[in-house]
Design a protein around this motif. Sequence first.
Motif, short mmCIF file in Angstrom:
data_model
loop_
_atom_site.label_atom_id
_atom_site.label_comp_id
_atom_site.label_asym_id
_atom_site.label_seq_id
_atom_site.Cartn_x
_atom_site.Cartn_y
_atom_site.Cartn_z
N LYS B 7 -6.12 10.64 -27.89
CA LYS B 7 -5.34 11.07 -26.72
C LYS B 7 -5.09 12.57 -26.79
CE LYS B 7 -1.95 8.20 -27.16
NZ LYS B 7 -0.64 7.58 -26.99
N PRO B 8 -5.86 13.36 -26.02
CA PRO B 8 -5.60 14.81 -26.00
C PRO B 8 -4.16 15.09 -25.56
CG PRO B 8 -7.64 14.30 -24.86
CD PRO B 8 -6.98 12.99 -25.14
N ALA B 9 -3.67 16.27 -25.95
CA ALA B 9 -2.33 16.68 -25.53
C ALA B 9 -2.27 16.62 -24.01
CB ALA B 9 -2.05 18.10 -26.02
N LYS B 10 -1.15 16.14 -23.47
CA LYS B 10 -1.06 15.97 -22.02
C LYS B 10 -1.05 17.31 -21.31
CE LYS B 10 0.97 11.41 -21.95
NZ LYS B 10 1.77 11.23 -23.17
N ASP B 11 -0.67 18.37 -22.05
CA ASP B 11 -0.62 19.69 -21.41
C ASP B 11 -1.86 20.52 -21.77
OD1 ASP B 11 -0.05 19.89 -24.04
OD2 ASP B 11 1.78 21.04 -23.84
N LEU B 12 -2.94 19.84 -22.20
CA LEU B 12 -4.15 20.55 -22.63
C LEU B 12 -4.71 21.41 -21.50
CD1 LEU B 12 -5.97 20.39 -25.28
CD2 LEU B 12 -7.55 19.15 -23.85
N LEU B 14 -3.45 24.06 -20.09
CA LEU B 14 -2.52 24.83 -19.27
C LEU B 14 -2.30 26.19 -19.92
CD1 LEU B 14 0.35 22.36 -18.29
CD2 LEU B 14 -1.57 23.09 -16.92
N ARG B 19 2.63 26.04 -19.38
CA ARG B 19 2.90 25.02 -20.39
C ARG B 19 4.40 24.90 -20.64
NH1 ARG B 19 1.84 25.31 -26.23
NH2 ARG B 19 2.75 23.28 -26.47
N GLU B 26 3.93 18.95 -24.84
CA GLU B 26 4.10 18.28 -26.13
C GLU B 26 4.16 19.33 -27.23
OE1 GLU B 26 2.30 14.32 -26.79
OE2 GLU B 26 0.85 15.00 -25.32
N SER B 27 5.12 19.18 -28.14
CA SER B 27 5.30 20.17 -29.20
C SER B 27 4.24 20.03 -30.27
CB SER B 27 6.65 19.98 -29.88
OG SER B 27 7.67 20.00 -28.96
N GLY B 28 3.80 21.17 -30.78
CA GLY B 28 2.91 21.18 -31.93
C GLY B 28 3.69 21.51 -33.18
N LEU B 29 2.96 21.81 -34.25
CA LEU B 29 3.58 22.07 -35.54
C LEU B 29 4.52 23.27 -35.49
CD1 LEU B 29 3.28 20.68 -38.23
CD2 LEU B 29 1.55 22.33 -38.85
N THR B 32 7.72 22.55 -33.39
CA THR B 32 8.58 21.60 -34.11
C THR B 32 9.29 22.30 -35.27
OG1 THR B 32 7.11 19.80 -33.54
CG2 THR B 32 8.64 19.39 -35.31
N ASP B 91 11.57 16.25 -32.39
CA ASP B 91 10.57 16.56 -31.36
C ASP B 91 10.42 15.42 -30.35
OD1 ASP B 91 9.43 14.90 -33.17
OD2 ASP B 91 7.47 15.86 -33.15
#
Lengths: 334, 241
Positions: B7-12, B14, B19, B26-29, B32, B91
Amino acid sequence: MSPAARDRLFGFSHAFDNPVTLVVTLVVGSLLLLAPMLVWWLAWTGRIDRKMKSELITRYWSWLVITPLILGPILLGAAWTIVGIAILSLLCYREYARATGLFREKAVSAVVVLAIVLRSFAELDHWYRLFVALVPFTVGIIAIVAILRDKPEGYIQRVSLGVLGYVLFGSCLGHLGYLANDQNYRPILILIFLSVELNDIFAFIVGKLLGKRKLAPNTSPKKTVAGAVGALVLTTLLVMGLGSFVFRGTVLAGPGYLAFMGMLISILGQFGDLMLSSIKRDLGVKDMAATIPGHGGLLDRFDSIILVAPGVFHFINYFVGVGADQSVHIFTGG
Amino acid sequence: MKKWELKPAKDLGLPATERFRSLRRESGLVSTGMQLAWWSMVRGYMAVWHRLQITGKHHIPVQSPFIMVANHASHLDALVLASPLTWRLCDRIFLVAAGDVFFETPMVSAFAAGMLNALPLWRKKCGPRAMGQLRQRLLEEPCSYILFPEGSRSRDGQSTGFKPGLGMLVAETSVPVVPCYLDGSFEAMKPNQRLPRPRKIRLNIGEPVSFETVANQREGWVQIAETMERRVLELAPRRGA
């Protein structure tokens, strides 16, 4: 730190010792100056329409930013090159993680990121054993960390994606950084970047001119057999020409070796491209991200170099050694 | 074997500025990590400067989804509400914040998205579409929200009434809504103040309520808003008692 090591890491007075570095820098620099004039001329004489012009201009701006970012660190010194490759690895991994959904596994992602940082330290330190050991260690730590949440569902997936991420963007791409431990790293890296980028362009142009049969229509519908063969021939010739100056005085300057290296770069470059196309098709996304205007993500631009890096590295390392005459353990001592 | 789910990030795809404002973010490392650092700082600040006192912490559900609602009188409120949450939820929990305050300029929206993990709600045009997206995300991911159903900060410390938008998120679902009462935050930072005063703040957390049987339409939404408003006000400390 020995004066020689300091000079290699931070000294830029030797930037243009090899004629290849100087000539390529000048040629690429002048191309970047001339390209916009060419585009305006093409548009003015009506050879390209307005849409094509704006697309070319967008791509030109991207190249105007990317080129100094690649060339600058290489010219400045080995330390900057290694840091540059570290940043490239991290950004590529980020795109990969966001596209595959691995970024939701924060612990696995953190392990990959730490391993890339540690790998870059191994490169800076010229510590080959750590550089090599990091591959099985990272695989092991990912396999362990993925257990800790006590949730076996999806275990194979998160471990596999993490391992693939580290192997491609940590290990494979990292070989470019490790090459900076060679005294002659500037022309070698420039030869790799230049031939890989031109390999893509050769395949595109030859494909446009002569291409009929599709290479792998399900993976990448635009690639043709003629383009692939044309790129193989042209890139090999390019590497044979430039390589004889880059490797002057070593066994690798022989035409047989250079022809092999050229084919290696062309074939692995094209497979790297197809690899990313396969990943994108599998995920069902068009671009990996929107990092570079006109190109998509960083990965869309640097996909071809991922498999080339370890190939060329070990080819050089096998026949003449990478950084064989340089001091090791620069920071850790011993 | 479980089938692979890629499942790619939903905001891929942008661009960064979009974003930050996206409801699909969706938060990344990196974000977070920044959020963890930020909330640890906030927790320390709340304990020292406002001597934050929390009662009813056990009412907070262990897992997402849930919604925390409270009366709203100060910019400190969201920081207080996030204080009792465990770092595991860090997160997973989003602050539903006013778009026209927190997402107007790129710098402020970077802060709101990166540090606060805020999602924008545009007060002038928060139509059914935005609420639908928030509801879908709440149920699918699942995640949790902190929100203030009054819609804006009270100017005089008195409640201005809960808006029915809350109902659009939870009607006909089993998502628990946790009522919270904030006491003292108005005195600590009034609307015209720039810096908070070291006043004591109390947070009372009540028993969660869910609205499975309430119809997902106008009357139901109003009923949910009224119920939650009553539940929140019941938690208010009785003055002079």
